[in-house]
Scaffold this active site. Structure first.
Site, PDB file in Angstrom:
ATOM      1  N   LYS A 114      26.435  34.945  28.152  1.00 19.67           N
ATOM      2  CA  LYS A 114      27.368  35.763  27.370  1.00 19.67           C
ATOM      3  C   LYS A 114      28.775  35.212  27.519  1.00 19.67           C
ATOM      4  O   LYS A 114      29.207  34.890  28.621  1.00 19.67           O
ATOM      5  CB  LYS A 114      27.318  37.218  27.871  1.00 19.67           C
ATOM      6  CG  LYS A 114      28.302  38.119  27.129  1.00 19.67           C
ATOM      7  CD  LYS A 114      28.076  39.604  27.430  1.00 19.67           C
ATOM      8  CE  LYS A 114      28.761  40.060  28.692  1.00 19.67           C
ATOM      9  NZ  LYS A 114      28.725  41.523  28.833  1.00 19.67           N
ATOM     10  N   ASP A 166      42.027  61.392  29.816  1.00 22.79           N
ATOM     11  CA  ASP A 166      42.660  60.135  29.375  1.00 22.79           C
ATOM     12  C   ASP A 166      44.146  60.412  29.195  1.00 22.79           C
ATOM     13  O   ASP A 166      44.548  61.557  28.929  1.00 22.79           O
ATOM     14  CB  ASP A 166      42.035  59.629  28.055  1.00 22.79           C
ATOM     15  CG  ASP A 166      42.334  58.152  27.783  1.00 22.79           C
ATOM     16  OD1 ASP A 166      43.529  57.799  27.627  1.00 22.79           O
ATOM     17  OD2 ASP A 166      41.401  57.340  27.758  1.00 22.79           O
ATOM     18  N   THR A 197      38.908  52.967  32.967  1.00 26.39           N
ATOM     19  CA  THR A 197      40.245  52.707  32.427  1.00 26.39           C
ATOM     20  C   THR A 197      40.474  51.192  32.314  1.00 26.39           C
ATOM     21  O   THR A 197      39.786  50.391  32.950  1.00 26.39           O
ATOM     22  CB  THR A 197      41.345  53.317  33.313  1.00 26.39           C
ATOM     23  OG1 THR A 197      41.354  52.650  34.571  1.00 26.39           O
ATOM     24  CG2 THR A 197      41.118  54.801  33.512  1.00 26.39           C
ATOM     25  N   GLY A 226      37.581  48.460  36.872  1.00 25.97           N
ATOM     26  CA  GLY A 226      38.166  47.376  37.681  1.00 25.97           C
ATOM     27  C   GLY A 226      37.159  46.250  37.793  1.00 25.97           C
ATOM     28  O   GLY A 226      36.103  46.422  38.394  1.00 25.97           O
ATOM     29  N   ASP A 227      37.455  45.089  37.196  1.00 24.60           N
ATOM     30  CA  ASP A 227      36.435  44.044  37.166  1.00 24.60           C
ATOM     31  C   ASP A 227      37.016  42.633  37.111  1.00 24.60           C
ATOM     32  O   ASP A 227      36.389  41.715  36.605  1.00 24.60           O
ATOM     33  CB  ASP A 227      35.483  44.288  35.977  1.00 24.60           C
ATOM     34  CG  ASP A 227      36.220  44.347  34.639  1.00 24.60           C
ATOM     35  OD1 ASP A 227      37.461  44.198  34.633  1.00 24.60           O
ATOM     36  OD2 ASP A 227      35.568  44.524  33.606  1.00 24.60           O
ATOM     37  N   LYS A 241      42.836  43.451  39.018  1.00 22.48           N
ATOM     38  CA  LYS A 241      42.622  44.525  38.025  1.00 22.48           C
ATOM     39  C   LYS A 241      41.620  45.523  38.628  1.00 22.48           C
ATOM     40  O   LYS A 241      40.400  45.348  38.522  1.00 22.48           O
ATOM     41  CB  LYS A 241      42.071  43.913  36.735  1.00 22.48           C
ATOM     42  CG  LYS A 241      41.676  44.920  35.671  1.00 22.48           C
ATOM     43  CD  LYS A 241      41.344  44.176  34.361  1.00 22.48           C
ATOM     44  CE  LYS A 241      40.764  45.080  33.303  1.00 22.48           C
ATOM     45  NZ  LYS A 241      39.353  45.390  33.496  1.00 22.48           N
ATOM     46  N   VAL A 263      31.146  45.525  38.272  1.00 22.38           N
ATOM     47  CA  VAL A 263      31.952  44.485  37.614  1.00 22.38           C
ATOM     48  C   VAL A 263      31.229  43.898  36.400  1.00 22.38           C
ATOM     49  O   VAL A 263      31.805  43.124  35.639  1.00 22.38           O
ATOM     50  CB  VAL A 263      32.337  43.345  38.595  1.00 22.38           C
ATOM     51  CG1 VAL A 263      33.348  43.827  39.614  1.00 22.38           C
ATOM     52  CG2 VAL A 263      31.120  42.775  39.284  1.00 22.38           C
TER      53      VAL A 263
END
Ligand code: NAD
Length: 336
Positions: free
Chosen positions: A68, A160, A200, A225-226, A230, A288
């Site tokens: 991917k 949000d 987020t 977070g990944d 970040k 992740v």
């Protein structure tokens, strides 16, 4: 080789039904972790830029190779572009022939929700009746679908900072079998739920969940977070939690554990065989995104290509009779 574009995938999902598609996918992602040893594992290759990241995620078993291409540019929404767009290439291992190119934007949203579902339902034993979701962007509706099929009586509390995202989420989930309540403070509600999903997007180290707010052994799926730099979870919370990882070598670099050392690390492929008992401390899925999840979804789509050939296009001409004669495939009569 076939081209499976966004429209083909949408039509396949309509033919199968959203709920069934999601349930099938959860099962397929689960099976990928159960059969972990049958795959070749490697961390993804990433190029980082000030605005975002472009990644390549390969995965292979003895039969199929999938890769991917995916980006993540959190500021894109300001330009009217999605944060994430993906593209997949699916090839047979025996002859190396690419068999399918497919859109992975939709499929990433489905498979990410499926992976969260695998963690919440099959890797841990705490009963989940009230769940909070923070971040109602592109991934969130697919997570709501996953919750509605795996946890039919769950109450969902959503938050949000963007009112338009809340509106969009409420509209898209209106017909789902799920009760949704909009909240205006994470801190105020976080101890009233059993689990939190964070979704987020910001290209920085944030603390969407602060350690000092959390007074109970919450189950947390930290999905947003990944990437290096970040993250979403307060490092002090990681330090007093057990953490579940997809592939340690990748998560150490990209996940929440880049910021702090957890009390204990569990591997998802082991937890799906022997689910984690209720703990006295929080349990965090440091998601992740791992390539075997994309492999699971590409394999599913490849099977659907056989069932719905009318929904896809051919990419290469058929060269089987004269594989060395690429020239003739142009169909050009000669030089003027
Ligand atoms: P998106 O930009 O469509 O949505 C993100 C949402 O988060 C927005 O609605 C934004 O308003 C909200 N948000 C930002 N800061 C917030 C805050 N402090 N409190 C509450 N809400 C806040 O992005 P998306 O496509 O939904 O992706 C979400 C995140 O998930 C991204 O960071 C992406 O990289 C990550 N992701 C992870 C995986 C995985 O496998 N782990 C897969 C896909 C996406």
């Amino acid at each position: 080789m076939f081209v499976v574009n966004h429209q083909s995938i949408s039509l396949m999902v309509h033919a199968i039904g959203m709920q069934k598609f999601m349930l099938d996918l959860v099962d397929r992602v689960l099976q990928s972790y159960v059969h972990w040893d049958e795959y070749d594992h490697q961390p993804r290759q990433a190029c980082y830029y000030p605005q975002g990241v472009i990644e390549l995620m390969p995965s292979s078993d003895h039969q199929w190779h999938g890769v991917k291409w995916i980006n993540c540019h959190p500021e894109n929404v300001k330009l009217g572009l999605p944060t994430i767009v993906g593209l997949g290439v699916w090839s047979s291992v025996s002859d190396g022939m690419p068999q399918m190119i497919c859109d992975m934007t939709l499929l990433t949203a489905f498979r990410t929700a499926a992976a969260t579902g695998v963690f919440l339902k099959y890797a841990q034993k705490r009963l989940l009746q009230n769940i909070m979701m923070i971040g109602l962007g592109a991934q969130s509706d697919f997570h709501a679908l996953m919750l509605s099929v795996l946890f039919p009586n769950v109450k969902l509390f959503v938050y949000d900072i963007d009112l338009k995202a809340i509106e969009k989420f409420m509209k898209n989930t209106a017909t789902m079998a799920i009760q949704v309540h909009v909240i205006d403070s994470v801190e105020m509600f976080v101890n009233q739920v059993d689990a939190v999903i964070t979704l987020t997007a910001a290209k920085k180290k944030t603390a969407i969940l602060e350690s000092k707010w959390i007074k109970k052994p919450l189950v947390i799926a930290a999905v947003g977070g990944d990437s290096p730099g970040k993250t979403e979870i307060d490092p002090a919370l990681i330090e007093r939690s057990h953490v579940v990882v997809q592939f340690l070598e990748q998560t150490e670099k990209e996940g929440e554990i880049q910021n702090a050392k957890a009390l204990k690390i569990h591997h998802l492929y082991q937890a799906v065989k022997s689910p984690i008992e209720e703990l006295e401390c929080p349990l965090i899925f440091d998601s992740v995104g791992f390539a075997i999840e994309d492999h699971a979804v590409m394999r599913y789509i490849w099977q659907m290509v056989q069932n719905y050939p009318q929904l896809v296009m051919k990419f290469f001409p058929d060269l089987h009779q004269q594989p060395k004669d690429l020239w003739q495939s142009i169909g050009w009569g000669g030089c003027e």
